[in-house]
Design a protein around this motif. Structure first.
Motif, PDB file in Angstrom:
ATOM      1  N   PHE A   8      21.382  11.449 -37.743  1.00  0.00           N
ATOM      2  CA  PHE A   8      20.782  11.374 -39.005  1.00  0.00           C
ATOM      3  C   PHE A   8      21.034   9.963 -39.544  1.00  0.00           C
ATOM      4  O   PHE A   8      22.468   9.464 -39.164  1.00  0.00           O
ATOM      5  N   GLY A   9      20.214   9.424 -40.129  1.00  0.00           N
ATOM      6  CA  GLY A   9      20.511   8.135 -40.990  1.00  0.00           C
ATOM      7  C   GLY A   9      19.739   7.952 -42.353  1.00  0.00           C
ATOM      8  O   GLY A   9      18.607   8.639 -42.491  1.00  0.00           O
ATOM      9  N   LYS A  57      14.143   1.429 -30.824  1.00  0.00           N
ATOM     10  CA  LYS A  57      15.601   1.749 -30.700  1.00  0.00           C
ATOM     11  C   LYS A  57      15.760   3.362 -30.316  1.00  0.00           C
ATOM     12  O   LYS A  57      16.668   3.514 -30.090  1.00  0.00           O
ATOM     13  N   ILE A  58      14.669   4.216 -30.395  1.00  0.00           N
ATOM     14  CA  ILE A  58      14.549   5.408 -29.917  1.00  0.00           C
ATOM     15  C   ILE A  58      13.631   5.753 -28.917  1.00  0.00           C
ATOM     16  O   ILE A  58      12.425   5.410 -29.146  1.00  0.00           O
ATOM     17  N   SER A  59      13.893   6.058 -27.991  1.00  0.00           N
ATOM     18  CA  SER A  59      13.002   6.705 -26.808  1.00  0.00           C
ATOM     19  C   SER A  59      12.670   8.000 -26.642  1.00  0.00           C
ATOM     20  O   SER A  59      11.723   8.244 -25.813  1.00  0.00           O
ATOM     21  N   ARG A  60      13.617   8.763 -26.878  1.00  0.00           N
ATOM     22  CA  ARG A  60      13.491  10.182 -26.628  1.00  0.00           C
ATOM     23  C   ARG A  60      13.613  11.224 -27.814  1.00  0.00           C
ATOM     24  O   ARG A  60      14.910  10.750 -28.400  1.00  0.00           O
ATOM     25  N   GLY A  61      13.099  12.285 -28.022  1.00  0.00           N
ATOM     26  CA  GLY A  61      13.675  13.003 -29.068  1.00  0.00           C
ATOM     27  C   GLY A  61      12.670  13.315 -30.190  1.00  0.00           C
ATOM     28  O   GLY A  61      11.645  12.819 -30.403  1.00  0.00           O
ATOM     29  N   GLU A 140      18.541  -0.397 -41.462  1.00  0.00           N
ATOM     30  CA  GLU A 140      19.804   0.266 -41.931  1.00  0.00           C
ATOM     31  C   GLU A 140      20.005   1.665 -41.463  1.00  0.00           C
ATOM     32  O   GLU A 140      20.797   2.044 -40.888  1.00  0.00           O
ATOM     33  N   ALA A 141      19.001   2.553 -41.889  1.00  0.00           N
ATOM     34  CA  ALA A 141      18.830   3.761 -41.569  1.00  0.00           C
ATOM     35  C   ALA A 141      18.782   4.113 -40.027  1.00  0.00           C
ATOM     36  O   ALA A 141      19.527   5.039 -39.599  1.00  0.00           O
ATOM     37  N   VAL A 146      21.445   5.770 -35.117  1.00  0.00           N
ATOM     38  CA  VAL A 146      21.840   5.315 -33.377  1.00  0.00           C
ATOM     39  C   VAL A 146      23.394   5.200 -33.411  1.00  0.00           C
ATOM     40  O   VAL A 146      23.791   5.759 -32.407  1.00  0.00           O
ATOM     41  N   ASP A 147      24.138   4.969 -34.628  1.00  0.00           N
ATOM     42  CA  ASP A 147      25.533   5.085 -34.126  1.00  0.00           C
ATOM     43  C   ASP A 147      26.028   6.530 -34.120  1.00  0.00           C
ATOM     44  O   ASP A 147      26.936   6.692 -33.282  1.00  0.00           O
ATOM     45  N   MET A 148      25.382   7.223 -34.986  1.00  0.00           N
ATOM     46  CA  MET A 148      25.673   8.722 -34.660  1.00  0.00           C
ATOM     47  C   MET A 148      25.394   9.231 -33.524  1.00  0.00           C
ATOM     48  O   MET A 148      26.266  10.131 -32.965  1.00  0.00           O
TER      49      MET A 148
END
Length: 293
Positions: A8-9, A57-61, A140-141, A146-148
């Motif tokens: 979550f961001g 930054k996100i490739s799956r989900g 930022e979100a 990604v950090d989580m």
């Protein structure tokens, strides 16, 4: 480094500007990349840029993005006078006055009250400028998300490694036990034949042939080598800086296949019990891999 698919961001754009954005992004596990963006209709033309930024930054989900906007600029709207509609209203009023011979009380306030004569319209915005205002909180979100996902991925990585080491230990025990199974079979075979034949001389060649056939059928050397190889591959892929979730899922399936083969071929209760424990670890790894990007 593996990343979890759960995260979550949230971010809010800086104050002191003419508008502010609140962005929330949440992700859960999914077999593929499934992105759903909810944003104001006035920003729909920027949706492709939002999608490209997220996909970088996100490739799956399964990804749900919520964007809301607050505008504080009172000058972003303008009052418009529709002269054509106003002329039509005036001509109609003049006709009514002439037809019924009534006093002319046509006034500015009267015409201004008619629909669509005076309207308030939103000024056309510079989309590039709006995108620059939106992009900062979006990044930022995303970074928070990604950090989580990385932190949870680290925990998954550590836990999977422990289970892999446990599997390797059990496989080593099976490999050590495997040659003994053949020897035990020979002793049992000789004992049974001795009981049946009693004083009759036992044909050693026949016994050797039977033991050789058994050894060939019960041989699990190849399965042990492949299972050890899969464990090594699993560990190596956990260290890669890329999306490895689907590949890990395939490796786990192959590990389960080799474990089943060992259980079906090994004619030994101790080995079967070890395989049951291995399959238990594999199933737990499979559940965790389902949540890896």
């Amino acid at each position: 480094m593996v990343k979890s698919m759960t995260g979550f961001g949230r971010a809010i754009s800086e104050e002191g500007t003419s508008r502010s954005f609140t962005i929330e992004i949440k992700t859960v596990n999914h077999r593929y990349f499934d992105l759903n963006v909810r944003m104001p209709r006035t920003l729909v033309s920027l949706e492709n840029k939002v999608r490209e930024t997220i996909n970088s930054k996100i490739s799956r989900g399964k990804v749900d993005v919520f964007i809301s906007q607050n505008s504080y600029d009172e000058q972003d709207r303008e009052i418009c006078f529709n002269e054509e509609i106003s002329d039509n209203y005036f001509r109609c009023l003049e006709k009514i006055k002439g037809k019924y011979d009534i006093i002319n009380d046509i006034s500015i306030s009267l015409i201004a009250k008619f629909p669509e004569v005076i309207t308030m319209e939103k000024k056309e915005e510079d989309l590039e400028q709006v995108w620059e205002s939106l992009r900062t909180p979006l990044i930022e979100a995303l970074d928070g998300l990604v950090d989580m996902r990385k932190k949870e991925g680290e925990k998954l990585h550590e836990d999977i490694l422990v289970k892999c080491n446990n599997i390797k230990q059990l496989v080593d025990e099976i490999e050590e036990k495997s040659p003994i199974v053949v020897k035990e079979y020979k002793l049992k075979l000789e004992g049974r034949l001795s009981e049946l034949l009693e004083s009759t001389v036992i044909d050693e060649n026949r016994i050797a042939t039977e033991v050789a056939i058994f050894a060939d059928k019960a041989s699990i050397d190849e399965e042990i080598v492949r299972l050890n190889s899969h464990v090594v591959q699993l560990k190596e892929n956990l260290l890669k800086e890329e999306s490895v979730g689907r590949k890990l899922d395939f490796i786990v399936q192959e590990m389960n296949r080799e474990a089943n083969t060992i259980a079906s071929k090994a004619n030994d209760l101790e080995i079967v019990n070890s395989v049951i424990n291995i399959k238990n670890y594999i199933e737990k790894i499979r559940e965790q891999v389902q949540n890896i990007e």
